[in-house]
Design a protein around this motif. Structure first.
Motif, PDB file in Angstrom:
ATOM      1  N   ASP A 101     -59.646  45.345   1.860  1.00  0.00           N
ATOM      2  CA  ASP A 101     -58.533  44.513   1.409  1.00  0.00           C
ATOM      3  C   ASP A 101     -58.998  43.065   1.529  1.00  0.00           C
ATOM      4  OD1 ASP A 101     -56.192  43.136   1.010  1.00  0.00           O
ATOM      5  OD2 ASP A 101     -55.153  43.931   2.759  1.00  0.00           O
ATOM      6  N   ILE A 102     -59.549  42.519   0.444  1.00  0.00           N
ATOM      7  CA  ILE A 102     -60.200  41.202   0.494  1.00  0.00           C
ATOM      8  C   ILE A 102     -59.293  40.139  -0.113  1.00  0.00           C
ATOM      9  CG2 ILE A 102     -62.257  39.886  -0.078  1.00  0.00           C
ATOM     10  CD1 ILE A 102     -63.740  42.544  -0.429  1.00  0.00           C
ATOM     11  N   ASN A 103     -58.972  39.139   0.703  1.00  0.00           N
ATOM     12  CA  ASN A 103     -58.106  38.039   0.305  1.00  0.00           C
ATOM     13  C   ASN A 103     -58.909  36.746   0.253  1.00  0.00           C
ATOM     14  OD1 ASN A 103     -55.158  39.363   0.860  1.00  0.00           O
ATOM     15  ND2 ASN A 103     -56.643  40.037   2.384  1.00  0.00           N
ATOM     16  N   PHE A 131     -59.512  39.979  -6.323  1.00  0.00           N
ATOM     17  CA  PHE A 131     -59.053  39.916  -4.941  1.00  0.00           C
ATOM     18  C   PHE A 131     -57.731  40.668  -4.811  1.00  0.00           C
ATOM     19  CE2 PHE A 131     -61.886  36.294  -5.204  1.00  0.00           C
ATOM     20  CZ  PHE A 131     -62.541  36.322  -3.979  1.00  0.00           C
ATOM     21  N   SER A 132     -57.491  41.215  -3.641  1.00  0.00           N
ATOM     22  CA  SER A 132     -56.224  41.919  -3.438  1.00  0.00           C
ATOM     23  C   SER A 132     -55.111  40.972  -3.041  1.00  0.00           C
ATOM     24  CB  SER A 132     -56.380  43.012  -2.380  1.00  0.00           C
ATOM     25  OG  SER A 132     -56.757  42.457  -1.135  1.00  0.00           O
ATOM     26  N   GLY A 133     -55.472  39.787  -2.539  1.00  0.00           N
ATOM     27  CA  GLY A 133     -54.438  38.861  -2.125  1.00  0.00           C
ATOM     28  C   GLY A 133     -54.987  37.486  -1.804  1.00  0.00           C
ATOM     29  N   LEU A 189     -61.797  35.881   2.878  1.00  0.00           N
ATOM     30  CA  LEU A 189     -63.124  35.460   2.423  1.00  0.00           C
ATOM     31  C   LEU A 189     -63.167  33.937   2.322  1.00  0.00           C
ATOM     32  CD1 LEU A 189     -65.937  36.236   1.378  1.00  0.00           C
ATOM     33  CD2 LEU A 189     -64.969  36.333  -0.923  1.00  0.00           C
ATOM     34  N   HIS A 190     -64.114  33.336   3.055  1.00  0.00           N
ATOM     35  CA  HIS A 190     -64.268  31.883   3.078  1.00  0.00           C
ATOM     36  C   HIS A 190     -65.522  31.484   2.325  1.00  0.00           C
ATOM     37  CE1 HIS A 190     -61.656  31.034   6.902  1.00  0.00           C
ATOM     38  NE2 HIS A 190     -61.181  32.038   6.190  1.00  0.00           N
TER      39      HIS A 190
END
Length: 314
Positions: free
Chosen positions: A38-40, A63-65, A273-274
């Motif tokens: 679940d990558i935001n 992206f999921s969010g 994710l940064h």
């Protein structure tokens, strides 16, 4: 039926992407395996966009969010949280992605503005929030500072239980509270672990932990609620050694070992994710950036694709 969002999220990362609005999704011919993560996207890097466009770009890239910044100089300003957070959440969700994570400046239940943020977040069905980083107090010892913040976190956890939220404290390289995993463990000692834990940042863990980062993971993994993904390498800047942020997979973070440890412990927490490397100011949250927006979008897509590959291969 393969959606346009599915196509864009699966398209190979390469230089010179066409604008998203003209990508013909008929070109997409086969599915690739989903990473299962679940990558935001951390909205700090999209603060040059409004709420709606932030959600649209996150959706188009797969992206999921969105991990939304609700703090000074953030996407949502704390003083406007009662009106602007609902607007932001609704706009992002209307774009087809979720908004269940926020990054805040929250420090204490004694701060009315912090309470406003938490209550508004709960009303908008936010699940997770990250607090501010705590500073060691000059007038007391380091152990006494940790006990003070341990109590602050305990009170936040009690409020989280009432509101249905989960708070997180990020381990972060430097001299603030939480640079080492033992500090994190101490301040989480008395809080209800169901409602408050850590936002585990592998980049900062490796910068501070060196070869011992795995011990830190073993110590903290029961408390991990959310994880941050980014990469770095050591290099000289103006003659001084520094940890230099780089795209995912180009640095020193051992993602293979890290992801294997997560899988070993059956952990698949939400990801923020940064992109902290040079992106014309987007990496710093600037509202006006010095590069074409497409440079930022391409970087986002490349890092997202790399994370999925690394997770699948671990």
């Amino acid at each position: 039926m393969i959606t346009r969002r599915d196509f864009i999220s699966k398209t190979a990362c390469a230089a010179g992407f066409l604008p998203f609005s003209v990508l013909p999704y008929q070109q997409f011919m086969s599915e690739q395996s989903d990473s299962g993560l679940d990558i935001n996207i951390f909205s700090k890097h999209l603060q040059f966009l409004d709420y709606q466009t932030t959600g649209e770009m996150a959706a188009e890239m797969g992206f999921s969010g969105v991990d939304l910044t609700v703090r000074p100089n953030g996407h949502v300003l704390p003083k406007l949280v009662k009106t602007d957070l609902p607007k932001a959440v609704h706009a992002i969700k209307a774009s087809g992605v979720n908004c269940k994570m926020i990054t805040t400046s929250i420090e204490s239940v004694e701060n009315p503005l912090d309470i406003d943020i938490l209550e508004t977040a709960a009303s908008e069905h936010i699940s997770y929030y990250r607090t501010n980083w705590f500073k060691y107090k000059e007038e007391v010892s380091l152990p006494d500072s940790l006990l003070f913040y341990q109590n602050e976190i305990k009170k936040l956890g009690d409020l989280n239980k009432k509101l249905g939220l989960i708070g997180c404290y990020q381990n972060h390289a430097g001299v603030s509270v939480g640079a080492s995993y033992w500090e994190i463990r101490k301040i989480l000692e008395t809080v209800n672990s169901k409602y408050f834990g850590t936002q585990y940042d592998i980049r900062h863990a490796m910068v501070e932990g060196g070869y011992s980062w795995e011990n830190g993971f073993q110590l903290l993994h029961p408390n991990i609620k959310v994880i941050v993904l980014k990469d770095y390498k050591w290099g000289k800047v103006n003659g001084k050694w520094e940890a230099i942020n780089v795209p995912i997979g180009e640095g020193m973070v051992d993602f293979n070992k890290y992801f294997k440890l997560l899988k070993k412990h059956n952990l698949k927490p939400p990801v923020s994710l940064h992109l902290e490397y040079d992106l014309g100011g987007a990496e710093q949250g600037d509202r006006e950036i010095s590069v074409d927006k497409k440079v930022v979008f391409d970087a986002m897509k490349c890092d997202l694709k790399k994370v999925k590959q690394l997770w699948e291969n671990a």
